[in-house]
Design a protein around this motif. Structure first.
Motif, mmCIF file in Angstrom:
data_model
loop_
_atom_site.group_PDB
_atom_site.id
_atom_site.type_symbol
_atom_site.label_atom_id
_atom_site.label_comp_id
_atom_site.label_asym_id
_atom_site.label_seq_id
_atom_site.Cartn_x
_atom_site.Cartn_y
_atom_site.Cartn_z
ATOM 1 N N UNK A 1 0.905 -1.148 -0.054
ATOM 2 C CA UNK A 1 -0.028 0.091 0.019
ATOM 3 C C UNK A 1 0.924 1.530 0.018
ATOM 4 N N UNK A 2 0.293 2.275 -0.527
ATOM 5 C CA UNK A 2 1.000 3.607 -0.573
ATOM 6 C C UNK A 2 0.379 4.696 -0.158
ATOM 7 N N UNK B 1 -3.303 -3.876 -13.169
ATOM 8 C CA UNK B 1 -3.876 -3.372 -11.926
ATOM 9 C C UNK B 1 -3.491 -3.833 -10.477
ATOM 10 N N UNK B 2 -2.124 -3.995 -10.184
ATOM 11 C CA UNK B 2 -1.859 -4.710 -8.991
ATOM 12 C C UNK B 2 -1.963 -5.937 -8.736
ATOM 13 N N UNK B 3 -2.677 -6.742 -9.622
ATOM 14 C CA UNK B 3 -2.953 -8.227 -9.656
ATOM 15 C C UNK B 3 -2.094 -9.003 -10.549
ATOM 16 N N UNK C 1 -1.629 -0.638 -4.156
ATOM 17 C CA UNK C 1 -0.828 -0.794 -5.229
ATOM 18 C C UNK C 1 -0.368 -2.009 -5.926
ATOM 19 N N UNK C 2 -0.127 -2.787 -4.982
ATOM 20 C CA UNK C 2 0.104 -4.510 -5.494
ATOM 21 C C UNK C 2 -0.546 -5.170 -4.606
ATOM 22 N N UNK C 3 -1.507 -6.143 -5.333
ATOM 23 C CA UNK C 3 -2.470 -6.749 -4.669
ATOM 24 C C UNK C 3 -2.511 -8.261 -4.780
ATOM 25 N N UNK C 4 -1.845 -8.795 -3.537
ATOM 26 C CA UNK C 4 -1.957 -10.388 -3.464
ATOM 27 C C UNK C 4 -1.330 -11.239 -4.514
ATOM 28 N N UNK C 5 -0.018 -10.716 -4.710
ATOM 29 C CA UNK C 5 0.858 -11.374 -5.667
ATOM 30 C C UNK C 5 1.637 -12.596 -5.417
ATOM 31 N N UNK C 6 1.671 -13.687 -6.077
ATOM 32 C CA UNK C 6 2.304 -14.889 -5.625
ATOM 33 C C UNK C 6 2.838 -15.455 -6.781
ATOM 34 N N UNK C 7 4.425 -15.831 -6.567
ATOM 35 C CA UNK C 7 5.224 -16.486 -7.571
ATOM 36 C C UNK C 7 6.128 -17.220 -6.986
ATOM 37 N N UNK C 8 6.798 -17.867 -7.761
ATOM 38 C CA UNK C 8 8.250 -18.647 -7.279
ATOM 39 C C UNK C 8 9.327 -18.414 -8.235
ATOM 40 N N UNK D 1 7.033 -3.029 -11.007
ATOM 41 C CA UNK D 1 8.489 -2.445 -10.171
ATOM 42 C C UNK D 1 8.270 -2.524 -8.714
ATOM 43 N N UNK D 2 7.194 -1.999 -8.134
ATOM 44 C CA UNK D 2 7.003 -1.968 -6.749
ATOM 45 C C UNK D 2 6.964 -3.370 -6.135
ATOM 46 N N UNK D 3 6.336 -4.068 -7.031
ATOM 47 C CA UNK D 3 6.676 -5.681 -6.493
ATOM 48 C C UNK D 3 8.215 -6.152 -6.285
#
Lengths: 296, 338, 339
Positions: free
Chosen positions: C29-30, C242-244, C35-42, C60-62
């Protein structure tokens, strides 16, 4: 080549208002600057309405010579029985007119020449800038005295001298703004649009200089008042019996052995006026700086 | 087919540093010898990387720079031969869209005023007529007439560039030079600007000079293309043909270097990689400018500069391309006996 | 806790591959705006994961949030970043400082900006070596020289004495890479490293990154908006909008058979796919704070139906084998991808 795309989002980067609103709102947040502005508001008011305020700067009250503050004379009287407060109020108009004269010359010459010189560059700029440097390098008070010596004594002549001394400062500010503006993309676009040099200077370069020039002007107000005080002190300013703050300090100084009080009121007024001018300038500078960030 | 704009052997050198007395120490030859012709309504791409001189060519065409040598002809008239006011009048015919819309529009002027500025060249319009024209121009680029009152800070990059385009076409020019018009924009905004240029070009019969480093963009939009390298044109011809089958080794290297958005094609591509980069220190050597990096360089390349010679798709300045003229060795400008 | 469907965060590649970096439910959040919403990866060992998206997608924020580099005013609101049995979100500042540059390194878009113009290249690289490896001056200089030549800069020993203004953009990027690799990190995060470079220079830098990756068994998180670069470099791709995270799959699947309309739209709007005109995605990407409920892409989607905007949040589902998509209609759609 640079293709920097703005990827890191910052929601605080909200839409910016058009420049003017922002300048005022920032300025208004600066209490000290507002007070300074108020001080000058008072000065201007006094200058305009002096005759209707019952000021009697030249009336002599034979019963009171060099008296301190009293019911009749709120700030006392000088060695000729004149009311100090009245003379200060009258002096307000004199000093502000003096400021207009001096700045009229300094800005009237310095700004256009500076803008042109900075924009066209080349040998013209080199030549003119060197002339300005020479004037600037000369000790200002001596230069002013010299010019008054040529023109003869009198307030207007003294202010012409001060104006000449100040001209290089305005020239420099205008020139550096023009140098920066000349490289702006929109100036290039204006050239490609077929604009004449005159139009570019007026429409595109001058607005870029307006902020710093305004700041320079306010600082200069303080400078002129102080200069008037110095020149008046040396007897090179107003002719008696006209009252100016500077000549009042001189008169007070002349009788300082008998009454150390008389120097104080005009000196305080000059201190306040000069300080207020500088604080006003600082406030404007800060307000303008905060509004010059461009959206990416 | 009428030629609306022509350049003949343009050259331009910039001074990068001077000594204390103002005499030049280091010079950069941004454009060495460029000639081109633009027909009415065509889109000419100018492709090159940093240091190729393509932006300088654009500026020479719009007369933002004076050429050191060569000439620019607008509708057959040599601009250099005209007096000041005639030259200014010509600025209505050859216009420019700059790379960065955020800096090419004055932040202190309303958008409408900026668009109206070039209209002053056409003295016949009074203020009301100008306002009407501005409204029309804004609408033709997809904005609203009311937007004329607003300031640049209120618009996105894509919208600003469209405003810049409106300003460029305000005088009904015959040529608009676009210098990297989408390079400063986000990907999502590029489409609107490119499509707008295309549409305007088609509607108004405008000729466009599209300067870019982006091969795929140039291929998409341009009919003909000039490939520039270090101040010269190394290859020219039909865009799709040249980029599909490049004749000049530099063009080929450029095409090979563009990443293909298809992972299956990844393994199939080889292509020589260019050693060192173009903006390394380089001395003005005789012979071909590309000789020091060319994977197919021959002895003659270092000695004699190849003139452009015809290929199946256009022209290429390379010794490898069989031409009908033998190359002249360059010896202090004088042609030598072969 | 944010609800997650099965398959989210699970490894997409089986076998003995280990996941070096596991991001789960990362949310940033800013100033109160998500701004970034529930991002998952490996990020699997030795592989390259591409993070694709436009401006405003949050990619970029991620990337920066992984290293705790959140700009002032921002905070990680939820989620975890697992690296070497630690959760970086909960790590102390001291721990993060140890990891940054040593175990996880990052390179950025404008290489010149990362370099100090007043110091020699060699000094700057050596300084990193001294900080992370505790080497002495001479040793650090030697190590730096070696790295520079490993980055294929000819006459490295001489170039160590040059200043940044004497280097071209591509060479500055190599210097940045050298500085990133000083302590032999296991993970490299590359945020648009070639966007500001000429295309021929870009090709060599990308080649270099690929070669280094093999030589050093490096895992790379590659952020870019350029689908061509993504196709060249990545084994696996995650698409953000959009953040997702809206789609995640192996690179061949993303390009050959995408399962989310946004990915398809991105592919369609490539210049290579246009004929004279660019295909344009209608509308504009919603900025943080303006995200619609339901599917955030629905207002611009050619396949949208009312039910797409019905749920409060669209869940990420397994649309195909090891292929995740955040789309209500993903099972019904047959998107063509690039041929």
């Amino acid at each position: 080549m640079s293709e920097a795309t703005v990827d890191v989002f910052d929601p605080r980067r909200v839409k910016r208002l058009a420049g003017r609103h922002r300048v005022w709102s920032t300025f208004a947040g600066n209490k000290v600057a507002l007070v300074a502005l108020g001080v000058y508001g008072v000065f201007v008011f006094l200058a305009i309405f002096a005759p209707w305020l019952g000021a009697h700067p030249n009336d002599v009250d034979a019963s009171a010579f060099l008296k301190g503050p009293s019911a009749d004379h709120l700030l006392g009287t000088d060695q000729l029985g004149r009311d100090v407060l009245s003379r200060l109020i009258a002096g307000c108009r004199v000093d502000l007119v003096a400021v207009l004269e001096a700045l009229g010359i300094a800005a009237g010459i310095g700004i256009p020449v500076g803008l042109f010189s900075g924009y066209v560059g080349g040998w013209v700029d080199v030549a003119v800038a060197r002339v300005a440097d020479a004037v600037l390098a000369f000790p200002s008070l001596i230069l002013a005295i010299g010019i008054v010596g040529i023109l003869g004594p009198g307030l207007t002549q003294a202010m012409v001298a001060v104006g000449v001394v100040l001209t290089p400062r305005f020239f420099r500010v205008a020139r550096s703004c023009a140098l920066a503006a000349a490289r702006e993309g929109f100036v290039e676009a204006a050239i490609a649009d077929g604009c004449t040099t005159r139009r570019i200077l007026f429409r595109y370069v001058l607005p870029e200089a307006s902020g710093p020039v305004l700041v320079q002007t306010t600082y200069s107000i303080g400078y002129v008042i102080a200069a008037e005080a110095s020149l008046g002190f040396l007897g090179l300013g107003v002719r008696p019996p006209q009252a100016s703050w500077g000549s009042m300090i001189a008169q007070g100084f002349a009788v300082v052995r008998q009454s150390s009080y008389l120097v104080i009121p005009p000196s305080l007024v000059v201190i306040v006026a000069v300080s207020a001018a500088f604080l006003l300038g600082d406030g404007l500078r800060d307000a303008i700086h905060s509004s010059t960030s461009r959206r990416q | 087919m009428t030629t609306v704009l022509e350049a003949r052997s343009l050259a331009k050198t910039f001074v990068s540093s001077r000594d204390l007395l103002g005499r030049p120490i280091r010079k950069v030859q941004a454009v060495k010898d460029v000639s081109l012709q633009i027909e009415r309504g065509e889109i000419l791409g100018v492709l090159g990387e940093t240091g190729a001189g393509k932006s300088t060519v654009g500026r020479l065409l719009v007369r933002l720079e004076e050429p050191d040598a060569g000439s620019v002809l607008v509708d057959g008239v040599d601009v250099g031969s005209l007096d000041k006011s005639a030259r200014r009048a010509l600025k209505a015919k050859v216009r420019m869209v700059f790379q960065d819309p955020f800096t090419s529009l004055s932040p202190r002027m309303s958008v409408g005023d900026s668009v109206a500025e070039p209209l002053r060249l056409l003295a016949e319009l009074d203020r009301r007529a100008r306002a009407v024209k501005v409204a029309g121009l804004l609408e033709s680029v997809g904005l609203r007439a009311e937007d004329a009152r607003r300031y640049p800070a209120e618009f996105s990059g894509g919208q600003l560039q469209r405003i810049a385009i409106a300003r460029a076409i305000a005088t009904n020019p015959s040529v608009v030079v676009c210098d990297e018009p989408v390079a400063s924009l986000d990907m999502s905004m590029r489409a609107q600007v490119i499509n707008l240029l295309r549409d305007l070009q088609a509607e108004r019969g405008l000729a466009l000079v599209f300067i870019s480093h982006d091969l795929s963009l140039v291929e998409l939009i341009a009919g003909r293309v000039l490939v520039m390298y270090r101040g010269r044109v190394v290859e020219s011809g039909t865009a799709s043909a040249i980029l599909a089958a490049p004749q000049h080794p530099y063009t080929r290297a450029l095409v090979d270097a563009v990443p293909i958005p298809n992972p299956k094609r990844r393994a199939l591509r080889g292509g020589a990689r260019l050693e060192r980069s173009a903006d390394d220190e380089q001395h003005d050597l005789p012979g071909c400018d590309f000789a020091d990096r060319c994977p197919l360089v021959m002895d003659i390349c270092r000695v004699a500069r190849p003139d452009p010679r015809p290929t199946a798709t256009g022209d290429a300045a390379c010794h490898l391309v069989e031409g009908d003229r033998p190359a002249q060795p360059v010896v202090d400008g004088a042609a030598a006996q072969s | 806790m944010l609800a997650r469907t099965a398959g989210e965060g699970a490894p997409l590649l089986q076998g003995s591959d280990e996941a070096l970096l596991r991001v789960e439910g990362l949310t940033v959040d800013f100033g109160g705006v998500r701004v970034v919403d529930d991002v998952s990866f490996e990020l699997m060992r030795g592989r390259t994961l591409g993070l694709v998206g436009e401006s405003g997608s949050g990619k970029s924020v991620t990337a920066r949030a992984i290293l705790g580099l959140v700009a002032t005013g921002g905070r990680i609101a939820a989620g975890s970043v697992h690296f070497q049995n630690r959760d970086l979100v909960r790590a102390t500042r001291h721990e993060l400082r140890e990891i940054r540059g040593r175990d996880i390194a990052m390179i950025f878009q404008e290489p010149r900006r990362a370099l100090d113009p007043s110091f020699k290249i060699g000094t700057q690289i050596a300084a990193v070596a001294r900080r992370h490896l505790g080497l002495g001056k001479a040793q650090a200089w030697k190590h730096a020289t070696q790295l520079l030549s490993e980055m294929r800069i000819p006459q490295a020993a001489l170039r160590m004495h040059d200043y940044p203004h004497q280097f071209s953009g591509g060479m500055c990027q190599r210097v940045m890479l050298a500085m990133a690799l000083v302590a032999s990190p296991k993970v490299l995060i590359a945020d648009e490293p070639t966007t500001a470079l000429d295309v021929s220079v870009q090709a060599r830098i990308l080649e270099l990154i690929r070669e280094i990756q093999v030589e050093r068994d490096l895992s790379v998180l590659f952020i870019s908006h350029d689908l061509g670069v993504i196709a060249e470099m990545c084994d696996e791709v995650a698409v953000m909008y959009a953040g997702h995270l809206v789609e995640r799959a192996a690179v061949e699947s993303i390009f050959g058979h995408p399962r989310h309309p946004y990915t398809q739209a991105l592919l369609d709007s490539l210049p290579q796919r246009g004929v004279g005109r660019f295909h344009q995605i209608r509308g504009t990407i919603p900025m943080p704070g303006e995200w619609p409920s339901g599917c955030r892409f629905a207002p611009r989607c050619d396949f949208a139906e009312p039910r797409c905007s019905a749920p409060e949040r669209v869940a990420l589902v397994e649309a195909a084998d090891r292929h995740l998509a955040r789309c209500v209609r993903t099972a019904e759609l047959d998107l063509e991808g690039v041929e």
